[in-house]
Scaffold this active site. Structure first.
Site, PDB file in Angstrom:
ATOM      1  N   PRO A 137      14.331  50.647  23.401  1.00 51.97           N
ATOM      2  CA  PRO A 137      16.382  51.227  22.423  1.00 51.97           C
ATOM      3  C   PRO A 137      16.137  52.593  21.967  1.00 51.97           C
ATOM      4  CG  PRO A 137      15.127  49.461  21.521  1.00 51.97           C
ATOM      5  CD  PRO A 137      14.153  49.742  22.646  1.00 51.97           C
ATOM      6  N   ASP A 138      16.935  53.382  22.188  1.00 51.43           N
ATOM      7  CA  ASP A 138      17.241  54.297  20.998  1.00 51.43           C
ATOM      8  C   ASP A 138      16.983  54.918  19.915  1.00 51.43           C
ATOM      9  OD1 ASP A 138      19.340  54.153  21.066  1.00 51.43           O
ATOM     10  OD2 ASP A 138      20.462  55.357  22.514  1.00 51.43           O
ATOM     11  N   PHE A 139      17.204  56.085  19.785  1.00 53.83           N
ATOM     12  CA  PHE A 139      17.612  55.603  17.542  1.00 53.83           C
ATOM     13  C   PHE A 139      19.006  55.563  17.284  1.00 53.83           C
ATOM     14  CE2 PHE A 139      13.695  58.941  15.851  1.00 53.83           C
ATOM     15  CZ  PHE A 139      12.868  57.978  16.451  1.00 53.83           C
ATOM     16  N   ARG A 140      19.095  56.328  17.804  1.00 51.50           N
ATOM     17  CA  ARG A 140      21.531  55.979  17.494  1.00 51.50           C
ATOM     18  C   ARG A 140      22.304  55.328  18.226  1.00 51.50           C
ATOM     19  NH1 ARG A 140      18.377  61.125  16.440  1.00 51.50           N
ATOM     20  NH2 ARG A 140      17.979  61.601  14.099  1.00 51.50           N
ATOM     21  N   GLN A 210      11.341  64.203  24.174  1.00 57.34           N
ATOM     22  CA  GLN A 210      11.190  64.355  22.777  1.00 57.34           C
ATOM     23  C   GLN A 210      10.337  62.802  22.735  1.00 57.34           C
ATOM     24  OE1 GLN A 210      14.905  65.626  20.385  1.00 57.34           O
ATOM     25  NE2 GLN A 210      15.431  64.526  22.467  1.00 57.34           N
ATOM     26  N   ASN A 211      10.358  61.688  23.844  1.00 58.73           N
ATOM     27  CA  ASN A 211      10.321  60.126  23.984  1.00 58.73           C
ATOM     28  C   ASN A 211       8.178  60.259  23.911  1.00 58.73           C
ATOM     29  OD1 ASN A 211      12.989  60.011  24.834  1.00 58.73           O
ATOM     30  ND2 ASN A 211      12.198  59.640  26.724  1.00 58.73           N
ATOM     31  N   ASP A 213       7.078  57.217  24.473  1.00 61.43           N
ATOM     32  CA  ASP A 213       6.685  56.156  25.042  1.00 61.43           C
ATOM     33  C   ASP A 213       5.812  56.459  26.231  1.00 61.43           C
ATOM     34  OD1 ASP A 213       8.376  57.004  27.560  1.00 61.43           O
ATOM     35  OD2 ASP A 213       9.944  56.668  26.624  1.00 61.43           O
ATOM     36  N   HIS A 230       7.306  65.249  20.540  1.00 63.69           N
ATOM     37  CA  HIS A 230       6.833  64.999  19.899  1.00 63.69           C
ATOM     38  C   HIS A 230       5.677  64.067  19.719  1.00 63.69           C
ATOM     39  CE1 HIS A 230      11.402  65.515  18.702  1.00 63.69           C
ATOM     40  NE2 HIS A 230      11.232  66.290  18.057  1.00 63.69           N
ATOM     41  N   CYS A 238      -6.153  62.045  11.783  1.00 65.84           N
ATOM     42  CA  CYS A 238      -6.299  61.604   9.955  1.00 65.84           C
ATOM     43  C   CYS A 238      -4.950  62.229  10.716  1.00 65.84           C
ATOM     44  CB  CYS A 238      -7.290  62.206   9.982  1.00 65.84           C
ATOM     45  SG  CYS A 238      -7.051  61.996   7.964  1.00 65.84           S
ATOM     46  N   CYS A 262      -9.947  56.767   8.674  1.00 62.22           N
ATOM     47  CA  CYS A 262     -10.120  58.182   8.443  1.00 62.22           C
ATOM     48  C   CYS A 262     -11.510  58.060   8.255  1.00 62.22           C
ATOM     49  CB  CYS A 262      -9.424  59.797   8.052  1.00 62.22           C
ATOM     50  SG  CYS A 262     -10.642  61.116   8.742  1.00 62.22           S
ATOM     51  N   GLY A 301      20.040  62.358  28.523  1.00 65.26           N
ATOM     52  CA  GLY A 301      19.696  61.314  27.257  1.00 65.26           C
ATOM     53  C   GLY A 301      19.595  61.754  25.912  1.00 65.26           C
TER      54      GLY A 301
END
Ligand code: CNA
Length: 438
Positions: A137-140, A210-211, A213, A230, A238, A262, A301
Site C-alpha cells: 500500500p502507498d501512504f495517501r 522515496q520507496n 521496499d 528515504h 542507533c 544500541c 507514483g
C-alpha cells in the site's frame, strides 16, 4: 548510512546545502497541499529553445486525461486565481474519466522524443505508487493507503509514525508498521522493470526513489543508478548516536516485538529509513549534478508531498520535458497551464507504463527481462553498457549474510528467514520472513 552534519537553513538554495532533513508538506494532516512550485534553482534560467526538432515535438504536447477534465477544447476554465487545480490525490476517484488517455497524449509525445534519441539522460523520480502493483500500500491513496489504516497504531496524526522525535519517545507504532513493511514478501512489478529497461537501454541517468521496499534493487537496477532518498531497511543504526547495528538482528528483534538496543549508548535502534526530521543519505546530493544534466524527467507514483524530495522535480532545466505518470495530478502538474514541455498521463500506473513500453517497442524485452530475472535466484546488478536487443543476464556473486552474534535484550529467536530473496539482491537486506498485514 552516511550523514552530513553541517547545519541547514531550509530557505537556502539546495545547491549550497550539505544537510537536508526530510519533511512533509502536509504536516500533521492528511490534507494535501500543493507543493511549492515557486522559483527553483533553475527557475530563472529561461533558455532559448535551439533545437527545432525538439521544439516541434514539444509543441505537440498535450495532457492525456485532461480533455475529460476540462470541457473547453484545449481550453481550461479560469478560476478566480490564476491557476486551476487539476484533481488532486485526495480528490478524484480512481475511476474518474480523467484516467482515459488519448493516443496522441503526452505519453506519445515523450515516446517520440525517446525514439528520436533526444532523451539520453533520463532521471526518474518515483514513489510508493510504483509498488502498489506489487501489493504494497502507498501512504495517501484513500481507503487503501497506510495513512487511512493507522487507527491501530494509536498515534495522534499519520506522520507521527515517521517522526523521529515521536519514535524517540515511543518506537512501538513504527515497529508495528515496520513489521508489515519489511521487504521480503513482495516482488518487483512491470513498472520496476520498465525503469530497469531504461538502464538497459543506456538511458537512465538515475532513479530517485522515496520507496523503502527495496524492489528497485531486487529488479536489478544497479546501486550506482539508484538513490534511495528515504533510506531502506537494508541497514540499521542507533537513532541517537547512529552507531551501525546489524540489520538482520534489528529485523529479528522487531519481528519478535522486541526493541533493538544500541550497544554503544543503549538508545533504540531503527532501520535506516529516513524519518521526518532526519538527514537524507549523502547520495541524495547527487541530484545537484543529475538534475541539471537531465534531458527527460519521469515522475511516477508519487504525491510529491515530502520535502525536500518533492522540489527536485523543479530543478531540471526549464526546457526539459517532464512526464508525470500517476493516478492524479500532483505537484507542479496541479496547476494550469502546465509548463511547456510538461506532460501527464493519468490513470493506473502499470497500465500506463505498459502502453508507454509498447509505444517504445520495449514490451517484449521487458517481459523477457522479467521472466529471466524472476527465475534467477540472485538477480544481477548490471552496469554494463546496454544493448538494444539482449536482455541483461549477468549473474552476481552472493554476498555473505550479515550474521552477528550480538544478542538483543529480550529478543527471541528470529522467525525463519525462509524466502527466496538473498542478501546480494538487496544489499545485505534482511531475508524474507515478513508479511504485509495491511
Ligand atoms: P504517497 O503519498 O502515498 O503517494 C502515492 C501516489 O501514487 C499517489 O499520488 C497515488 O495516487 C499514486 N498511486 C498509487 N497507486 C497508483 C497506481 N496503481 N497507479 C497510479 N498511481 C498510483 O507516496 P509517496 O511515495 O509520494 O510518499 C513518499 C513516502 C511514501 C516515502 O517516504 C516512502 O517511504 C513512503 N512509502 C513507501 C512505500 C514503499 O516503499 N513501497 C510504501 C508506502 C509508503
Amino acid at each position: 548510512m552516511n550523514r552530513s552534519r553541517s547545519s541547514w537553513d531550509k530557505k537556502t538554495s539546495q545547491a549550497s546545502v550539505t544537510r537536508i532533513t526530510r519533511s512533509s508538506q502536509a504536516r500533521h494532516t492528511n490534507h494535501i497541499e500543493p507543493p511549492d512550485s515557486g522559483p527553483s534553482l533553475y527557475g530563472k534560467q529561461r533558455r532559448k529553445q535551439t533545437d527545432s526538432a525538439l521544439a516541434q515535438n514539444l509543441s505537440q504536447m498535450s495532457v492525456s486525461g485532461q480533455d475529460a477534465l476540462f470541457t473547453g477544447k484545449g481550453k481550461v476554465p479560469k478560476a478566480s486565481s490564476d491557476s486551476v487545480p487539476a484533481p488532486r490525490s485526495d480528490q478524484a476517484a480512481p475511476s474518474s474519466p480523467a484516467v482515459k488517455s488519448s493516443s496522441r497524449g503526452g505519453l506519445a509525445s515523450v515516446a517520440r522524443l525517446v525514439k528520436l534519441g533526444r532523451c539520453k539522460n533520463v532521471v526518474v523520480v518515483a514513489g510508493a505508487g510504483i509498488s502498489t502493483a506489487s501489493g504494497i500500500p502507498d501512504f495517501r491513496t484513500p481507503g487503501t493507503g497506510l495513512y487511512a489504516n493507522l487507527e491501530k497504531y494509536n498515534i495522534p496524526y499519520p506522520e507521527a509514525i515517521f517522526n523521529i522525535d515521536y519514535f524517540s519517545n515511543d518506537p512501538q507504532p513504527f515497529f508495528s508498521l515496520a513489521k508489515a513493511l519489511y521487504p521480503g514478501s513482495h516482488r518487483p512489478n512491470y513498472i520496476h522493470y520498465f525503469i530497469r529497461m531504461l538502464h538497459h537501454k543506456g538511458l537512465l541517468l538515475r532513479l530517485y526513489t522515496q520507496n523503502i521496499d527495496g524492489l528497485e534493487k531486487l529488479c536489478g537496477i544497479p546501486d550506482e543508478k539508484l538513490v534511495e532518498a528515504h533510506g531502506s531497511f537494508a541497514t540499521a543504526s542507533c537513532h541517537l548516536c547512529y552507531t551501525p547495528y546489524p540489520a538482520e538482528e534489528a529485523k529479528r528483534a522487531i519481528m519478535n516485538d522486541n526493541v533493538p538496543i544500541c550497544t554503544f549508548c543503549a538508545a533504540t535502534v531503527k532501520p535506516d529509513v529516513v524519518f521526518f526530521g532526519e538527514d537524507l543519505p549523502q547520495k541524495y546530493f547527487l541530484h545537484t549534478k543529475d538534475f541539471p544534466k537531465a534531458d527527460l524527467l519521469i515522475i511516477m507514483g508519487t504525491s510529491l508531498q515530502i520535502e525536500p524530495f518533492a522540489s527536485l522535480v523543479n530543478t531540471v532545466r526549464s526546457t526539459v520535458p517532464r512526464l508525470l505518470l500517476n493516478r492524479h495530478a500532483v505537484g507542479p502538474f496541479e496547476k494550469v497551464p502546465l509548463r511547456r514541455g510538461d506532460h501527464m498521463e493519468l490513470g493506473n500506473l502499470e497500465d500506463t507504463v505498459r502502453r508507454f513500453a509498447e509505444m517504445l517497442c520495449w514490451n517484449n524485452e521487458i517481459e523477457e527481462l522479467m521472466r529471466n530475472q524472476e527465475t534467477l535466484t540472485i538477480p544481477p546488478l548490471v552496469s554494463s553498457p546496454p544493448s538494444q536487443t539482449c536482455p541483461i543476464r549477468a549473474t552476481a556473486e552472493p554476498q555473505g549474510r550479515t550474521e552477528t552474534s550480538r544478542s538483543i535484550p529480550g529478543a527471541q529467536r528470529a522467525a525463519g528467514s525462509g524466502g527466496e530473496e538473498t542478501d546480494s539482491e538487496t544489499d545485505s537486506k534482511s531475508s524474507a520472513s515478513s508479511t504485509l498485514s495491511n
